[in-house]
Design an enzyme around this catalytic site. Structure first.
Site, PDB file in Angstrom:
ATOM      1  N   CYS A  58     -17.628  41.177  53.863  1.00  0.00           N
ATOM      2  CA  CYS A  58     -17.715  42.630  54.038  1.00  0.00           C
ATOM      3  C   CYS A  58     -19.108  43.161  53.693  1.00  0.00           C
ATOM      4  CB  CYS A  58     -16.658  43.318  53.189  1.00  0.00           C
ATOM      5  SG  CYS A  58     -17.003  43.199  51.415  1.00  0.00           S
ATOM      6  N   ALA A  61     -20.230  42.850  50.124  1.00  0.00           N
ATOM      7  CA  ALA A  61     -20.672  41.482  49.820  1.00  0.00           C
ATOM      8  C   ALA A  61     -22.142  41.295  50.200  1.00  0.00           C
ATOM      9  CB  ALA A  61     -19.800  40.469  50.548  1.00  0.00           C
ATOM     10  N   ARG A  92     -21.624  32.920  44.307  1.00  0.00           N
ATOM     11  CA  ARG A  92     -22.762  32.476  45.111  1.00  0.00           C
ATOM     12  C   ARG A  92     -23.721  31.774  44.159  1.00  0.00           C
ATOM     13  NH1 ARG A  92     -27.218  35.781  47.205  1.00  0.00           N
ATOM     14  NH2 ARG A  92     -27.922  35.119  49.255  1.00  0.00           N
ATOM     15  N   HIS A 191     -26.723  44.108  54.118  1.00  0.00           N
ATOM     16  CA  HIS A 191     -28.131  43.710  53.981  1.00  0.00           C
ATOM     17  C   HIS A 191     -29.031  44.916  54.262  1.00  0.00           C
ATOM     18  CE1 HIS A 191     -26.726  39.521  55.582  1.00  0.00           C
ATOM     19  NE2 HIS A 191     -26.523  39.619  54.286  1.00  0.00           N
TER      20      HIS A 191
HETATM   21 FE1  CFM Z   1     -29.549  34.844  55.064  1.00  0.00          FE
HETATM   22 FE2  CFM Z   1     -27.821  33.231  55.620  1.00  0.00          FE
HETATM   23 FE3  CFM Z   1     -27.240  35.579  54.460  1.00  0.00          FE
HETATM   24 FE4  CFM Z   1     -28.564  33.640  53.108  1.00  0.00          FE
HETATM   25 FE5  CFM Z   1     -26.206  32.785  52.053  1.00  0.00          FE
HETATM   26 FE6  CFM Z   1     -25.508  32.410  54.594  1.00  0.00          FE
HETATM   27 FE7  CFM Z   1     -24.922  34.715  53.433  1.00  0.00          FE
HETATM   28 MO1  CFM Z   1     -23.714  32.550  52.727  1.00  0.00          MO
HETATM   29  S1  CFM Z   1     -29.580  32.687  54.670  1.00  0.00           S
HETATM   30  S2  CFM Z   1     -28.864  35.745  53.192  1.00  0.00           S
HETATM   31  S3  CFM Z   1     -28.213  32.654  51.212  1.00  0.00           S
HETATM   32  S4  CFM Z   1     -27.899  35.163  56.441  1.00  0.00           S
HETATM   33  S5  CFM Z   1     -25.428  31.091  52.969  1.00  0.00           S
HETATM   34  S6  CFM Z   1     -26.588  31.707  56.440  1.00  0.00           S
HETATM   35  S7  CFM Z   1     -23.761  33.593  54.759  1.00  0.00           S
HETATM   36  S8  CFM Z   1     -24.704  34.126  51.409  1.00  0.00           S
HETATM   37  S9  CFM Z   1     -25.427  36.727  53.916  1.00  0.00           S
END
Ligand code: CFM
Length: 539
Positions: A58, A61, A92, A191
């Site tokens: 989500c 997260a 994580r 993000h």
């Molecule tokens: Fe970038 Fe990723 Fe992500 Fe990531 Fe991660 Fe991920 Fe993620 Mo899991 S590199 S920041 S450190 S998009 S592994 S492939 S899914 S936490 S949001």
């Protein structure tokens, strides 16, 4: 592989009702290399359909867990029911290393307002204020970040007003995030919201100058399994000063000071490209895409940095480090490659690793036969050149786009137009650009966005790959089918996998997994007695 991926695509989606089948058929493409170097269009960053078991997480997260959480001395306070915190508590593997035992480090803590029914009915702002004061008295942090969970948005608590009030009252930096879980279609929205917050509330607040000649920030590197430690070590040995990362092993002060760097290196494009763009506009710091996953990719990335700074001494040092590291990598790579050559892998993770980790497999002779992101956007698949044509839908309009103008005092272009033209002319540079996953994949490979559980099972039955890479939600279902599953989010208990040292770790771990005989002995009960398949009632 003699299986036709186009036939597989039809097979994956044929069970779905018509409308869903149409939608999924646009989210599954087969790669082709065209003469004009374009790649097929994929549908991405759209809502998952009800009834589908998705891999996604989500918005909360993505904001709290992914982008802000790894910074060790910002106190993260979750405004919501306790479950949202419990599930996000240390799951994580973002590591951190405080400068001294006395230094502030809140990574191990999990702070929540623990909303109850009463707060949902009568509002939770009072409770939030009490929690912020209590957190301050207990920990005396420099900054407190407040994260909104779903009910906060539904009942209309104003976390930003509370943050402003508490900032004035306590005299520290307090800021809120409207990152309710439902705010976007996936963690990707979180993000963006986190990037906006970093930019509005932190970046540029610390003016400490640095004398070093080559100063960079490493963006989109979260120090999972210690990746960031490896990369900082490599950069330091090359004579490059890393001012801050966003946000693995970072502190509030380093991020506040990051505008003093002369180059932003972007590892994970999906999660942090907004900060890179905004910092260039406000401060004049250009960004370039790097990939430190894979030994060859790491060497290439270091050379790109050296080309940007265009300094003979730096170039020489970079070449020395590459030569030293490559000699060690080669020894492991050669033995592992002999055992793994020709084996097959599938990668379904997040928004960048499904691309980056293909390089590591290639280096040991393994072939990626299907890959996809959970929540990548079209630019992560097809490259940033598609950005101008992207349609803004209701879900993306939900997220604030900050209007950024050059800072009247602090905007300083780091390169002259001539220097920029020279850098842009270099092949393979990906300067202010990301070419995406598809152009680097083999022809006739399946690319699947937001893979569902049903599609996972069918893919495994059809292809029986030697390894499947995903996360904890998929891991045991996959392994019960007799196929090893490598977690590419948490690295299981392994890592680091970045840089040269990381590549060696990865080669050894994959070698062990794909060459272990035990998988052929797995015999789940449903092999003899298959479950009853559900049927679609309406079409
Ligand atoms: Fe970038 Fe990723 Fe992500 Fe990531 Fe991660 Fe991920 Fe993620 Mo899991 S590199 S920041 S450190 S998009 S592994 S492939 S899914 S936490 S949001």
């Amino acid at each position: 592989m003699s299986i036709d991926p186009r036939v597989v695509k039809d097979e994956l989606i044929q069970i779905y009702p018509k409308k869903l089948r149409q939608k999924r058929s646009e989210q599954i493409v087969v790669t082709e290399h065209r003469e004009d170097s374009s790649v097929p269009e994929i549908k991405a960053n759209v809502r998952s359909s009800p009834g589908i078991i998705t891999q996604r997480g989500c918005t909360y997260a993505g904001c709290k867990g992914v982008v802000i959480g790894p910074s060790r001395d910002i106190l993260s306070l979750v405004h919501g029911p306790i479950g949202c915190s419990f599930y996000a508590w240390l799951t994580r593997r973002n590591q951190t290393r405080p400068e001294s035992p006395e230094a502030q480090n809140f990574i191990n803590y999990c702070l929540s307002t623990d909303m109850q029914d009463e707060n949902i009915v009568f509002g939770g702002e009072k409770k939030l204020k009490v929690a912020v004061r209590e957190a301050f008295q207990l920990f005396h942090p420099k900054a407190i970040a407040i994260f909104s969970t779903c009910p906060v948005g539904l009942i209309g608590d104003d976390v930003h007003a509370v943050a402003r009030e508490m900032k004035a009252e306590l005299g520290i930096n307090v800021f809120g995030f409207s990152c309710e879980g439902y705010r976007g279609v996936s963690q990707s929205a979180g993000h963006h919201i986190a990037n906006n917050g970093l930019f509005k509330h932190i970046i540029g607040l610390n003016e400490t100058p640095h004398d070093e000649k080559f100063k960079v920030n490493l963006l989109g590197e979260y120090n999972i399994g210690g990746d960031g430690f490896v990369l900082e070590n490599i950069l330091t040995r090359c004579g490059i000063k890393q001012i801050s990362t966003f946000s693995g092993n970072s502190t509030y002060d380093t991020m506040a000071n990051s505008h003093t760097a002369d180059l932003n290196l972007v590892m994970c494009h999906r999660s942090i490209n907004y900060v890179a763009e905004m910092m260039e506009k406000r401060f004049g710091i250009p960004w370039m895409k790097v990939n430190f996953i894979g030994a060859d990719s790491s060497a290439k990335s270091l050379r790109k940095i050296a080309e940007y700074f265009d300094d003979a001494e730096l170039t020489a040092r970079v070449e020395e480090v590459i030569a030293e590291e490559m000699a060690i990598v080669e020894a492991t790579r050669a033995t592992v490659k002999a055992r793994c050559q020709g084996k097959t892998a599938m990668l379904f993770v997040g928004g960048s690793r499904a691309h980056h980790y293909q390089m590591l497999f290639t280096e040991i002779g393994m072939k990626t036969i299907a890959a996809g992101y959970e929540f990548g956007h079209r630019d992560d698949y097809e490259g940033r050149k598609v950005l101008p044509g992207l349609k803004v839908d209701a879900d993306s309009r939900n997220i604030e786009e900050i209007e950024v103008v050059p800072d009247p005092e602090r905007y300083r272009p780091r390169r002259t137009p001539e220097q920029l033209a020279k850098i842009e002319g270099l092949t393979e540079m990906e300067f202010r650009d990301y070419i995406g996953m598809m152009p680097e994949m083999d022809e006739d490979t399946l690319v699947i966005d937001d893979l569902s559980h049903h599609e996972t099972e069918r893919l495994l039955e059809i292809y029986r790959p030697d390894i499947f890479c995903a996360g904890i939600k998929e891991k045991y279902a996959v392994q019960k089918m007799g196929i090893p599953c490598k977690q590419l989010h948490s690295y299981d208990y392994g890592g680091p996998y970045a840089g040269f040292k990381g590549a060696i770790n990865f080669f050894n771990d994959i070698d062990r997994m794909v060459n272990m005989k035990i998988w052929s002995y797995v015999n789940p009960p449903w092999q003899a007695k298959p479950e009853q398949r559900a049927e679609v009632a309406a079409d």
